[in-house]
Design a protein around this motif. Structure first.
Motif, PDB file in Angstrom:
ATOM      1  N   LYS A  62     -14.605  15.785 -28.556  1.00  0.00           N
ATOM      2  CA  LYS A  62     -14.414  16.554 -27.326  1.00  0.00           C
ATOM      3  C   LYS A  62     -15.578  16.423 -26.349  1.00  0.00           C
ATOM      4  CE  LYS A  62     -16.346  20.842 -29.246  1.00  0.00           C
ATOM      5  NZ  LYS A  62     -16.062  22.273 -29.544  1.00  0.00           N
ATOM      6  N   TYR A  63     -16.732  16.004 -26.842  1.00  0.00           N
ATOM      7  CA  TYR A  63     -17.900  15.879 -25.988  1.00  0.00           C
ATOM      8  C   TYR A  63     -17.853  14.638 -25.095  1.00  0.00           C
ATOM      9  CZ  TYR A  63     -19.785  19.364 -29.223  1.00  0.00           C
ATOM     10  OH  TYR A  63     -19.980  20.506 -29.984  1.00  0.00           O
ATOM     11  N   HIS A  64     -16.952  13.710 -25.378  1.00  0.00           N
ATOM     12  CA  HIS A  64     -16.926  12.444 -24.642  1.00  0.00           C
ATOM     13  C   HIS A  64     -15.583  12.180 -23.966  1.00  0.00           C
ATOM     14  CE1 HIS A  64     -20.219  12.048 -27.588  1.00  0.00           C
ATOM     15  NE2 HIS A  64     -20.816  11.357 -26.616  1.00  0.00           N
ATOM     16  N   LYS A  65     -14.883  13.247 -23.606  1.00  0.00           N
ATOM     17  CA  LYS A  65     -13.589  13.112 -22.938  1.00  0.00           C
ATOM     18  C   LYS A  65     -13.720  12.527 -21.533  1.00  0.00           C
ATOM     19  CE  LYS A  65     -10.842  14.793 -26.120  1.00  0.00           C
ATOM     20  NZ  LYS A  65      -9.797  13.944 -26.754  1.00  0.00           N
ATOM     21  N   ASP A  66     -14.865  12.710 -20.921  1.00  0.00           N
ATOM     22  CA  ASP A  66     -14.995  12.304 -19.524  1.00  0.00           C
ATOM     23  C   ASP A  66     -16.023  11.207 -19.270  1.00  0.00           C
ATOM     24  OD1 ASP A  66     -17.231  13.771 -20.091  1.00  0.00           O
ATOM     25  OD2 ASP A  66     -17.099  15.098 -18.344  1.00  0.00           O
ATOM     26  N   HIS A  67     -16.537  10.582 -20.338  1.00  0.00           N
ATOM     27  CA  HIS A  67     -17.517   9.514 -20.112  1.00  0.00           C
ATOM     28  C   HIS A  67     -17.665   8.622 -21.342  1.00  0.00           C
ATOM     29  CE1 HIS A  67     -20.027  12.519 -22.239  1.00  0.00           C
ATOM     30  NE2 HIS A  67     -20.778  11.470 -22.615  1.00  0.00           N
TER      31      HIS A  67
ATOM     32  N   LEU B 230     -14.879   0.602  -7.104  1.00  0.00           N
ATOM     33  CA  LEU B 230     -14.493  -0.762  -6.791  1.00  0.00           C
ATOM     34  C   LEU B 230     -14.762  -1.087  -5.318  1.00  0.00           C
ATOM     35  CD1 LEU B 230     -11.097  -0.834  -8.728  1.00  0.00           C
ATOM     36  CD2 LEU B 230     -13.413  -1.338  -9.581  1.00  0.00           C
ATOM     37  N   LYS B 231     -14.754  -2.359  -5.009  1.00  0.00           N
ATOM     38  CA  LYS B 231     -15.078  -2.815  -3.660  1.00  0.00           C
ATOM     39  C   LYS B 231     -14.083  -2.305  -2.637  1.00  0.00           C
ATOM     40  CE  LYS B 231     -16.258  -6.984  -1.046  1.00  0.00           C
ATOM     41  NZ  LYS B 231     -16.399  -8.462  -1.103  1.00  0.00           N
ATOM     42  N   ASN B 232     -12.807  -2.156  -3.027  1.00  0.00           N
ATOM     43  CA  ASN B 232     -11.787  -1.702  -2.087  1.00  0.00           C
ATOM     44  C   ASN B 232     -11.771  -0.180  -1.904  1.00  0.00           C
ATOM     45  OD1 ASN B 232     -10.666  -0.770  -4.461  1.00  0.00           O
ATOM     46  ND2 ASN B 232      -8.717  -1.842  -4.229  1.00  0.00           N
ATOM     47  N   GLY B 233     -12.729   0.529  -2.501  1.00  0.00           N
ATOM     48  CA  GLY B 233     -12.818   1.972  -2.365  1.00  0.00           C
ATOM     49  C   GLY B 233     -12.128   2.740  -3.468  1.00  0.00           C
ATOM     50  N   ASN B 234     -11.426   2.043  -4.347  1.00  0.00           N
ATOM     51  CA  ASN B 234     -10.747   2.705  -5.461  1.00  0.00           C
ATOM     52  C   ASN B 234     -11.750   3.044  -6.556  1.00  0.00           C
ATOM     53  OD1 ASN B 234      -8.690   3.724  -7.010  1.00  0.00           O
ATOM     54  ND2 ASN B 234      -7.417   1.877  -6.919  1.00  0.00           N
ATOM     55  N   ARG B 235     -11.314   3.852  -7.518  1.00  0.00           N
ATOM     56  CA  ARG B 235     -12.201   4.267  -8.604  1.00  0.00           C
ATOM     57  C   ARG B 235     -11.454   4.255  -9.934  1.00  0.00           C
ATOM     58  NH1 ARG B 235     -15.630   9.885  -8.550  1.00  0.00           N
ATOM     59  NH2 ARG B 235     -16.696   8.748  -6.906  1.00  0.00           N
ATOM     60  N   ILE B 236     -12.162   3.833 -10.973  1.00  0.00           N
ATOM     61  CA  ILE B 236     -11.639   3.912 -12.332  1.00  0.00           C
ATOM     62  C   ILE B 236     -12.426   4.993 -13.045  1.00  0.00           C
ATOM     63  CG2 ILE B 236     -11.247   2.673 -14.494  1.00  0.00           C
ATOM     64  CD1 ILE B 236     -11.226   0.068 -12.916  1.00  0.00           C
ATOM     65  N   SER B 237     -11.737   6.064 -13.455  1.00  0.00           N
ATOM     66  CA  SER B 237     -12.387   7.226 -14.040  1.00  0.00           C
ATOM     67  C   SER B 237     -12.051   7.352 -15.521  1.00  0.00           C
ATOM     68  CB  SER B 237     -11.942   8.490 -13.302  1.00  0.00           C
ATOM     69  OG  SER B 237     -12.270   9.653 -14.017  1.00  0.00           O
ATOM     70  N   VAL B 238     -13.073   7.577 -16.345  1.00  0.00           N
ATOM     71  CA  VAL B 238     -12.846   7.757 -17.774  1.00  0.00           C
ATOM     72  C   VAL B 238     -11.978   8.993 -18.019  1.00  0.00           C
ATOM     73  CG1 VAL B 238     -13.939   8.168 -20.021  1.00  0.00           C
ATOM     74  CG2 VAL B 238     -15.012   6.593 -18.377  1.00  0.00           C
TER      75      VAL B 238
ATOM     76  N   MET C 271     -13.392  -2.383 -21.552  1.00  0.00           N
ATOM     77  CA  MET C 271     -14.809  -2.091 -21.332  1.00  0.00           C
ATOM     78  C   MET C 271     -15.432  -1.464 -22.575  1.00  0.00           C
ATOM     79  SD  MET C 271     -15.004  -0.422 -17.540  1.00  0.00           S
ATOM     80  CE  MET C 271     -14.753  -1.334 -16.032  1.00  0.00           C
ATOM     81  N   HIS C 272     -14.745  -0.498 -23.122  1.00  0.00           N
ATOM     82  CA  HIS C 272     -15.235   0.219 -24.307  1.00  0.00           C
ATOM     83  C   HIS C 272     -15.431  -0.739 -25.477  1.00  0.00           C
ATOM     84  CE1 HIS C 272     -14.708   2.656 -27.987  1.00  0.00           C
ATOM     85  NE2 HIS C 272     -15.298   3.636 -27.302  1.00  0.00           N
ATOM     86  N   LYS C 273     -14.448  -1.580 -25.710  1.00  0.00           N
ATOM     87  CA  LYS C 273     -14.506  -2.509 -26.834  1.00  0.00           C
ATOM     88  C   LYS C 273     -15.618  -3.533 -26.648  1.00  0.00           C
ATOM     89  CE  LYS C 273     -11.636  -5.700 -29.523  1.00  0.00           C
ATOM     90  NZ  LYS C 273     -10.275  -6.311 -29.669  1.00  0.00           N
TER      91      LYS C 273
ATOM     92  N   GLY D  10     -21.503  -4.050 -29.521  1.00  0.00           N
ATOM     93  CA  GLY D  10     -22.219  -5.304 -29.773  1.00  0.00           C
ATOM     94  C   GLY D  10     -23.495  -5.297 -28.971  1.00  0.00           C
ATOM     95  N   PRO D  11     -23.398  -5.318 -27.637  1.00  0.00           N
ATOM     96  CA  PRO D  11     -24.608  -5.141 -26.842  1.00  0.00           C
ATOM     97  C   PRO D  11     -25.280  -3.794 -27.136  1.00  0.00           C
ATOM     98  CG  PRO D  11     -22.846  -6.017 -25.475  1.00  0.00           C
ATOM     99  CD  PRO D  11     -22.233  -5.672 -26.798  1.00  0.00           C
ATOM    100  N   PHE D  12     -24.467  -2.760 -27.449  1.00  0.00           N
ATOM    101  CA  PHE D  12     -24.992  -1.440 -27.795  1.00  0.00           C
ATOM    102  C   PHE D  12     -24.690  -1.123 -29.259  1.00  0.00           C
ATOM    103  CE2 PHE D  12     -24.313  -1.173 -23.206  1.00  0.00           C
ATOM    104  CZ  PHE D  12     -25.526  -0.649 -22.782  1.00  0.00           C
ATOM    105  N   GLY D  13     -25.579  -0.326 -29.862  1.00  0.00           N
ATOM    106  CA  GLY D  13     -25.389   0.038 -31.268  1.00  0.00           C
ATOM    107  C   GLY D  13     -24.393   1.178 -31.447  1.00  0.00           C
ATOM    108  N   THR D  14     -24.321   2.072 -30.441  1.00  0.00           N
ATOM    109  CA  THR D  14     -23.377   3.195 -30.483  1.00  0.00           C
ATOM    110  C   THR D  14     -22.542   3.186 -29.209  1.00  0.00           C
ATOM    111  OG1 THR D  14     -25.027   4.530 -31.671  1.00  0.00           O
ATOM    112  CG2 THR D  14     -23.102   5.681 -30.764  1.00  0.00           C
ATOM    113  N   VAL D  15     -21.228   3.232 -29.387  1.00  0.00           N
ATOM    114  CA  VAL D  15     -20.307   3.275 -28.243  1.00  0.00           C
ATOM    115  C   VAL D  15     -19.302   4.391 -28.499  1.00  0.00           C
ATOM    116  CG1 VAL D  15     -18.566   2.027 -26.906  1.00  0.00           C
ATOM    117  CG2 VAL D  15     -20.560   0.803 -27.813  1.00  0.00           C
ATOM    118  N   LEU D  16     -19.343   5.422 -27.666  1.00  0.00           N
ATOM    119  CA  LEU D  16     -18.442   6.557 -27.819  1.00  0.00           C
ATOM    120  C   LEU D  16     -17.637   6.756 -26.542  1.00  0.00           C
ATOM    121  CD1 LEU D  16     -20.919   9.106 -29.492  1.00  0.00           C
ATOM    122  CD2 LEU D  16     -19.303   7.553 -30.637  1.00  0.00           C
ATOM    123  N   GLY D  17     -16.353   7.157 -26.709  1.00  0.00           N
ATOM    124  CA  GLY D  17     -15.476   7.416 -25.568  1.00  0.00           C
ATOM    125  C   GLY D  17     -14.570   8.595 -25.854  1.00  0.00           C
TER     126      GLY D  17
END
Length: 281
Positions: free
Chosen positions: A261-266, A219-227, A243-245, A249-256
């Motif tokens: 277990k492969y998508h715990k961090d992204h 973010l602009k103030n130096g903060n971070r949003i981490s998955v 963001m995930h939801k 639509g724009p993407f065909g596959t959305v995983l979080g």
């Protein structure tokens, strides 16, 4: 006895007759022996005088710069040093990218869209069967003014889907929180591998330039949003879910993190098409 006393009396009488009228005092040594040498103590201390520097024939003696010019030069040097270590967080991503060298020359509009800034790559050969991009590949540096932490290679269709999500879903989910997103932390772009790097699995959409993985948002103030750290908790967790939801639509596959277990961090976004609509988990 009488004969001896008479001579002593006569001697005493003569001594008194010759005595001085006043007593004698000791004479000063200076009156008798005057100083042979004058005093060597100077009125002020004497310091050695430096000899002028020897100037060879034809050479000019150095000229001392005025105090004002010296102070200005010192200030300029200090300013340059501060600029060298100052963080370039607010710098335009394209300006920063141009400094990386000749390999990244020609950065500008790609995919016929000024909001997509990058470089033309052309074709990307694959090391595995099914990998690679036959033509039209790009290396993307920024989307709608939001920098990518690492330039990502992809197809234009992937870049356009990312721009649609950034302008709509991502910006709306964050709103004014922290001043908005200024950088997207990219975990992966093009990568010739199987799905989740499992042996015998199908080629991942990453191996076709049709996917991007995102791990965090700065973010602009130096903060971070981490998955990894913020999913499912507080204000940041709610933003990530929006963001995930909105990517569905724009993407065909959305995983979080809820996918496996492969998508715990992204987040994994790709443009694969399915007969019954987007697959989002």
């Amino acid at each position: 006895m009488a004969r001896v006393a008479i001579p002593l009396f006569l001697v005493a009488t003569v001594a008194l007759a010759n005595a001085p009228s006043s007593s004698l005092r000791p004479v000063s040594r200076e009156d008798v022996f005057p100083p042979a040498l004058p005093s060597l103590a100077p009125e002020t201390s004497v310091r050695p005088v430096l000899r002028p520097a020897k100037v060879t024939a034809g050479a000019k003696a150095p000229v001392k710069a005025p105090a004002a010019e010296t102070a200005a030069a010192t200030a300029a040097t200090a300013s340059t040093a501060r600029a060298a270590v100052a963080p370039a967080r607010d710098a335009e991503p394209i300006v920063a990218a141009r400094r990386k060298g000749a390999a990244d020359a020609g950065i500008g509009k790609v995919c016929k869209d000024r909001k997509l800034q990058g470089a033309e790559v052309g074709s990307v050969p694959g090391k595995l069967s099914g990998c690679g991009i036959r033509k039209g590949a790009i290396k993307l540096y920024s989307v709608s003014g939001v920098a990518l932490s690492t330039p990502a290679v992809m197809e234009c269709d992937t870049a356009k889907a990312l721009k649609k999500w950034v302008d709509g879903g991502m910006d709306k989910a964050v709103g004014r929180y922290g001043g908005g997103v200024v950088k997207i932390r990219v975990a992966a772009g093009y990568s010739c591998r199987t799905r989740n790097s499992r042996k015998g699995a199908k080629i991942s959409e990453h191996g076709k330039g049709r996917a991007i993985d995102i791990s965090a948002f700065e973010l602009k103030n130096g903060n971070r949003i981490s998955v990894l750290n913020d999913w499912g908790g507080g204000k940041k967790g709610r933003i990530l879910k929006k963001m995930h939801k909105s990517a569905c639509g724009p993407f065909g596959t959305v995983l979080g993190p809820n996918a496996d277990k492969y998508h715990k961090d992204h987040f994994h976004f790709d443009i694969a098409k399915y007969g019954n609509g987007p697959y989002c988990r």
